[in-house]
Design a protein around this motif. Structure first.
Motif, PDB file in Angstrom:
ATOM      1  N   HIS A 273      16.755  -7.393  -3.757  1.00 30.89           N
ATOM      2  CA  HIS A 273      16.485  -8.668  -4.444  1.00 30.89           C
ATOM      3  C   HIS A 273      17.591  -9.668  -4.126  1.00 30.89           C
ATOM      4  CE1 HIS A 273      19.293  -8.081  -7.951  1.00 30.89           C
ATOM      5  NE2 HIS A 273      19.011  -6.805  -7.803  1.00 30.89           N
TER       6      HIS A 273
ATOM      7  N   ASP B 124      25.332  -6.850  -6.398  1.00 30.17           N
ATOM      8  CA  ASP B 124      24.003  -6.837  -7.049  1.00 30.17           C
ATOM      9  C   ASP B 124      23.271  -8.121  -6.708  1.00 30.17           C
ATOM     10  OD1 ASP B 124      21.861  -6.446  -8.716  1.00 30.17           O
ATOM     11  OD2 ASP B 124      22.958  -6.662 -10.591  1.00 30.17           O
TER      12      ASP B 124
ATOM     13  N   GLU C 277      14.064 -10.116  -9.560  1.00 29.72           N
ATOM     14  CA  GLU C 277      14.412  -8.836 -10.174  1.00 29.72           C
ATOM     15  C   GLU C 277      15.199  -9.038 -11.464  1.00 29.72           C
ATOM     16  OE1 GLU C 277      16.444  -5.066 -11.094  1.00 29.72           O
ATOM     17  OE2 GLU C 277      17.342  -7.021 -10.737  1.00 29.72           O
ATOM     18  N   GLU C 278      16.127  -9.987 -11.446  1.00 25.41           N
ATOM     19  CA  GLU C 278      16.994 -10.184 -12.616  1.00 25.41           C
ATOM     20  C   GLU C 278      16.249 -10.799 -13.796  1.00 25.41           C
ATOM     21  OE1 GLU C 278      19.602  -8.643 -12.679  1.00 25.41           O
ATOM     22  OE2 GLU C 278      20.705  -8.705 -10.785  1.00 25.41           O
TER      23      GLU C 278
ATOM     24  N   HIS D 129      26.826  -8.624 -12.982  1.00 23.14           N
ATOM     25  CA  HIS D 129      26.453  -9.387 -14.178  1.00 23.14           C
ATOM     26  C   HIS D 129      27.677  -9.917 -14.933  1.00 23.14           C
ATOM     27  CE1 HIS D 129      22.160  -7.476 -14.641  1.00 23.14           C
ATOM     28  NE2 HIS D 129      22.540  -7.497 -13.379  1.00 23.14           N
TER      29      HIS D 129
HETATM   30 ZN    ZN Z   1      21.309  -6.944 -11.729  1.00 22.61          ZN
END
Ligand code: ZN
Ligand code: BES
Length: 458
Positions: free
Chosen positions: A85, A118, A152-153, A426
């Motif tokens: 992603h 990420d 995705e997030e 995050h």
């Molecule tokens: Zn994430």
């Protein structure tokens, strides 16, 4: 030329390209960034085109676009679908970053930027693996498809219908995902389970507008009290969630699994210190790893209401709200838990308040089988890359698409992550270790050969 020679020679160039990708503020949750999200997808499609794929396409969705590319391998070879992603979490709070989140820099062997671990750094490693294999061997040993999404997030909101509508395009024998972490630095890791998620927003209203607390205090309920009361009843003092039926379908860990987790190197005191917690907390009767990976939880993510400015304001606020999330484990279902949580919240609400419960997003928990050919190929690839066999772990985070790959494409998924949980996903100062970026490229290239080879022998 061996893979590692090509990777060594092109190290700086790979990092420059990754920096370009990290420069897009592709924050999927923020409408103000929609344009950047789109430009990031376009950059990826263009980048993939330079590796002469059989096809590359940008698919619009009602939300952010899906990037797709494929390279046809020799006839009779299997197909691997690699998922990633390109969207990222918001970078806030900005003042806690040591360098700006969308201006990547390399310090201490780490590349710092929002999305570094990420998930941009991790899926980009697979793209560089394709490049490495093509330049060292002239062709790929099997068919590779890339599916890189931009939501995705925010719960992969439009990905399930996309997969349903493009089953043929996405048909494959195995899915490979690098969006999890290694258990420890230098310890290659395969993940076989993810928790699910049920995310709710609860709003409490006790009046049409804010009121003078002197004039009306005493005749109208206080929404912050009502909300606090409700929230405080959702968990007991032993870390157990008190929503009726919450644990109904929870699979208990088997003695073998408990044993396997107990054998992983683990130091609770070191974790406590690293997290800066006065004492660890969690469900009584389970170890820390069990609480993180195979027990469900409920957390309050945020709460707002009333006057929070400087000084004092005598107000009786009209509303208060909170965001809640529950991490789920097999065989809980996000829909079922949302319904049970809503019923529990409503049952706790007094007649003096109107309570609204809204489900924001979710994901079902997954377990992937360990004894599949792609999983075994991944284990061999990791062993060759790291010089030691991988450990097998579960993780506490969620990746919504994994369930849909299993259900709709009916193929095994391999979760081969190269992040570290200390890399600030995050959180401020997110980074990715350069050495793990390079190892991910090698492991991915090796995986493609190992898996193709194993499939040809069958
Ligand atoms: Zn994430
Ligand atoms: N990379 C994570 C998933 C993850 C985190 C796996 C930690 C294993 C360990 C992913 O980008 C993520 O953050 N997912 C969200 C999903 C949600 C928005 C539906 C999550 O877990 O909060």
């Amino acid at each position: 030329m061996p893979f590692h020679t090509y990777v060594q020679q092109h190290r700086d160039h790979f990092l420059q390209e990754l920096s370009e990708l990290l420069r897009f503020p592709s924050v999927s949750t923020d409408p103000a960034h929609a344009e950047s999200v789109h430009r990031c997808a376009e950059w990826l499609a263009e980048h993939l085109s330079t590796l002469s794929p059989t096809s590359v396409e940008l698919f619009p969705t009602p939300g952010h676009p899906v990037v797709y590319a494929t390279w046809a391998g020799p006839p009779g070879t299997p197909t691997v679908l690699i998922y990633g992603h390109y969207d990222v979490q918001p970078p806030d709070p900005l003042d806690l970053w040591e360098s700006r989140p969308f201006e990547p820099v390399i310090r201490n062997g780490r590349i710092y930027a929002r999305g570094a671990t990420d998930n941009k750094g991790q899926f980009f490693a697979h793209i560089k693996a394709i490049e490495t294999v093509l330049h060292t061997h002239g062709q790929l040993p099997l068919t590779v498809k890339f599916l890189i999404e931009g939501e995705e997030e925010i719960g992969s909101l439009h990905l399930r219908p996309f997969i349903e509508q493009h089953r043929d395009l996405l048909a494959c024998d195995a899915v490979l995902i690098s969006d999890t972490a290694m258990y420890q630095d230098d310890l290659p890791t395969l993940c076989y389970g993810l928790r699910g998620l049920c995310y709710l927003e609860v709003t409490v209203r006790t009046a049409a507008t804010d009121l003078h607390s002197g004039v009306f205090g005493g005749v109208v309920d206080n929404p912050i009290f009502v909300l606090s009361h409700i929230l405080s009843r959702l968990r007991d003092g032993y870390g157990r969630v008190t929503i009726p039926g919450f644990y109904d379908h929870v699979l208990d860990p088997t003695p073998e699994e408990r044993q396997r987790l107990a054998e992983l190197p683990f130091d609770a005191e070191e974790l406590r210190r690293h997290l800066g917690a006065p004492e660890l907390f969690g469900e009584v009767g389970y170890s820390v790893l069990e609480r993180r990976w195979l027990r469900p939880t409920l957390d309050i993510n945020g709460i707002v209401g009333g006057f929070t400015g400087s000084g004092a304001k005598t107000v009786l606020p009209a509303t208060a709200s909170a965001k809640l999330s529950m991490r789920l484990v097999p065989n809980q279902r996000a829909d079922d838990i949302a319904a049970k949580a809503e019923a529990a919240i409503r049952a706790l609400a007094p007649p003096t308040a109107v309570v609204d419960v809204r489900a924001l997003h979710g994901a079902n928990p997954v377990l992937v089988p360990l004894d599949t050919p792609p999983m075994q190929a991944a284990a061999r690839a990791l062993e060759q890359t790291f010089g030691r066999p991988p450990v097998f772990v579960r993780e506490g985070g969620s990746i919504p698409v994994v369930e849909w790959f299993t259900e709709l494409l009916r193929v095994p998924t391999v979760l081969m992550g190269f992040g570290l949980e200390t890399e600030g996903a995050h959180a401020p100062n997110e980074h990715f270790h350069v050495k793990n970026f390079l190892r991910a490229i090698l492991a991915s290239a090796t995986f493609l050969h190992e898996y193709a080879h194993a499939a040809m022998q069958q």
